[in-house]
Design a protein around this motif. Structure first.
Motif, short mmCIF file in Angstrom:
data_model
loop_
_atom_site.label_atom_id
_atom_site.label_comp_id
_atom_site.label_asym_id
_atom_site.label_seq_id
_atom_site.Cartn_x
_atom_site.Cartn_y
_atom_site.Cartn_z
N ASP A 144 -6.02 -3.36 42.47
CA ASP A 144 -5.86 -3.44 41.02
C ASP A 144 -4.87 -2.39 40.55
O ASP A 144 -4.00 -2.66 39.74
N ALA A 145 -4.98 -1.17 41.09
CA ALA A 145 -4.09 -0.11 40.66
C ALA A 145 -2.65 -0.42 41.05
O ALA A 145 -1.72 -0.07 40.34
N GLY A 146 -2.44 -1.07 42.17
CA GLY A 146 -1.08 -1.33 42.62
C GLY A 146 -0.50 -2.64 42.14
O GLY A 146 0.70 -2.77 41.99
N ASP A 147 -1.33 -3.65 41.88
CA ASP A 147 -0.82 -4.98 41.64
C ASP A 147 -1.03 -5.51 40.23
O ASP A 147 -0.44 -6.50 39.86
N SER A 148 -1.90 -4.89 39.45
CA SER A 148 -2.24 -5.47 38.16
C SER A 148 -1.08 -5.48 37.18
O SER A 148 -1.07 -6.27 36.25
N SER A 149 -0.10 -4.64 37.37
CA SER A 149 1.03 -4.60 36.44
C SER A 149 2.10 -5.63 36.78
O SER A 149 3.06 -5.77 36.01
N ALA A 150 1.95 -6.36 37.86
CA ALA A 150 2.97 -7.34 38.25
C ALA A 150 3.25 -8.34 37.12
O ALA A 150 4.41 -8.70 36.87
N ALA A 151 2.21 -8.77 36.42
CA ALA A 151 2.38 -9.72 35.33
C ALA A 151 3.21 -9.13 34.19
O ALA A 151 3.96 -9.84 33.52
N LEU A 152 3.10 -7.83 33.98
CA LEU A 152 3.82 -7.17 32.89
C LEU A 152 5.34 -7.28 33.08
O LEU A 152 6.06 -7.61 32.15
N TRP A 153 5.80 -7.00 34.27
CA TRP A 153 7.24 -6.92 34.51
C TRP A 153 7.93 -8.27 34.46
O TRP A 153 9.14 -8.34 34.37
N GLN A 154 7.17 -9.35 34.50
CA GLN A 154 7.74 -10.70 34.43
C GLN A 154 7.88 -11.20 33.00
O GLN A 154 8.41 -12.29 32.78
N GLN A 155 7.41 -10.43 32.04
CA GLN A 155 7.37 -10.88 30.65
C GLN A 155 8.66 -10.54 29.89
O GLN A 155 9.34 -9.57 30.20
N SER A 156 8.91 -11.34 28.90
CA SER A 156 9.99 -11.10 27.96
C SER A 156 9.47 -11.53 26.59
O SER A 156 8.87 -12.59 26.45
N PHE A 157 9.66 -10.66 25.62
CA PHE A 157 9.21 -10.93 24.26
C PHE A 157 10.36 -10.69 23.31
O PHE A 157 11.31 -9.98 23.64
N ASP A 158 10.25 -11.23 22.12
CA ASP A 158 11.21 -10.89 21.08
C ASP A 158 10.79 -9.59 20.42
O ASP A 158 9.60 -9.32 20.27
N LYS A 159 11.77 -8.81 20.01
CA LYS A 159 11.51 -7.65 19.17
C LYS A 159 11.39 -8.15 17.74
O LYS A 159 11.76 -9.30 17.45
N PRO A 160 10.93 -7.33 16.82
CA PRO A 160 10.82 -7.78 15.43
C PRO A 160 12.15 -8.27 14.83
O PRO A 160 12.16 -9.15 13.98
N ASP A 161 13.28 -7.73 15.31
CA ASP A 161 14.58 -8.16 14.80
C ASP A 161 15.09 -9.43 15.47
O ASP A 161 16.18 -9.91 15.17
N GLY A 162 14.31 -9.98 16.40
CA GLY A 162 14.68 -11.23 17.07
C GLY A 162 15.42 -11.06 18.38
O GLY A 162 15.63 -12.03 19.09
N THR A 163 15.83 -9.85 18.71
CA THR A 163 16.52 -9.63 19.99
C THR A 163 15.48 -9.63 21.12
O THR A 163 14.33 -9.26 20.91
N PRO A 164 15.91 -10.02 22.32
CA PRO A 164 14.95 -10.08 23.43
C PRO A 164 14.59 -8.69 23.98
O PRO A 164 15.39 -7.77 23.95
N LEU A 165 13.37 -8.59 24.44
CA LEU A 165 12.86 -7.38 25.09
C LEU A 165 12.37 -7.79 26.46
O LEU A 165 11.30 -8.37 26.60
N ASP A 166 13.19 -7.54 27.49
CA ASP A 166 12.84 -7.88 28.86
C ASP A 166 12.10 -6.69 29.46
O ASP A 166 12.68 -5.61 29.63
#
Length: 183
Positions: free
Chosen positions: A43-65
């Motif tokens: 869990d300590a080593g692998d649980s963050s794997a999902a985080l690094w695959q995400q991309s969201f928009d910032k409030p101004d609409g620009t992408p946040l990879d």
């Protein structure tokens, strides 16, 4: 005359039965401890794997990879929050100060808003923060669960090392002592 124990194996002495019970219990404890250790280790080593695959928009609409935040010189504080969550709103100024005071030492702060984009934009227009905010929406709840927030409650904060391993988790409102401890 005593009656024989129907659960006892024929010919087994009470001492032998007790030894068998204790040995079985000991093996169960060891198996459980091994499973728990392995679970925490992976869990300590692998649980963050999902985080690094995400991309969201910032409030101004620009992408946040989020992959771009990995591997920095310091640690990354990821805070899941929402505008409708009073403890979330209360801790944002403290997280913003922490970001300002420790960015030069390599610390990063990321806010992931588990909320509607319009609510987040309106909120941040009146109370801006200096750290990046991603519009995670309901997807943020699943991501927080993948990082160890089994209940999916807010606020939820994790601290990751430069290799992406989860170092600390906290569900509930942060305090100055939490941040000091993590430093």
């Amino acid at each position: 005359m005593t009656e024989p124990d129907p659960a006892a194996a024929p010919g087994a002495s009470p001492t032998r039965r007790q030894a068998t019970v204790w040995a079985t219990a000991g093996l169960a404890v060891l198996a459980g401890a091994g499973w728990a250790w392995q679970s925490r280790r992976s869990d300590a080593g692998d649980s963050s794997a999902a985080l690094w695959q995400q991309s969201f928009d910032k409030p101004d609409g620009t992408p946040l990879d989020l992959a771009g935040l990995r591997g920095g010189q310091g640690r990354l504080v990821v805070n899941f929050w929402a505008t409708w969550c009073p403890p979330c709103v209360a801790e944002l100024p403290m997280l913003d100060r922490f970001h300002q005071e420790h960015a030069a030492r390599g610390w990063q702060v990321l806010g992931l808003a588990v909320d509607t984009p319009s609510s987040v934009r309106k909120f941040l227009a009146g109370r801006p923060v200096g750290f990046p905010v991603g519009m995670a929406g309901l997807q943020g709840t699943d991501l927080s669960r993948a990082l160890g927030n089994a209940q999916g409650g807010l606020p939820f904060t994790v601290v990751l090392d430069p290799n992406g391993r989860v170092l600390h988790r906290k569900i509930g409102q942060l305090s100055e002592s939490d941040l000091s401890h993590w430093l």
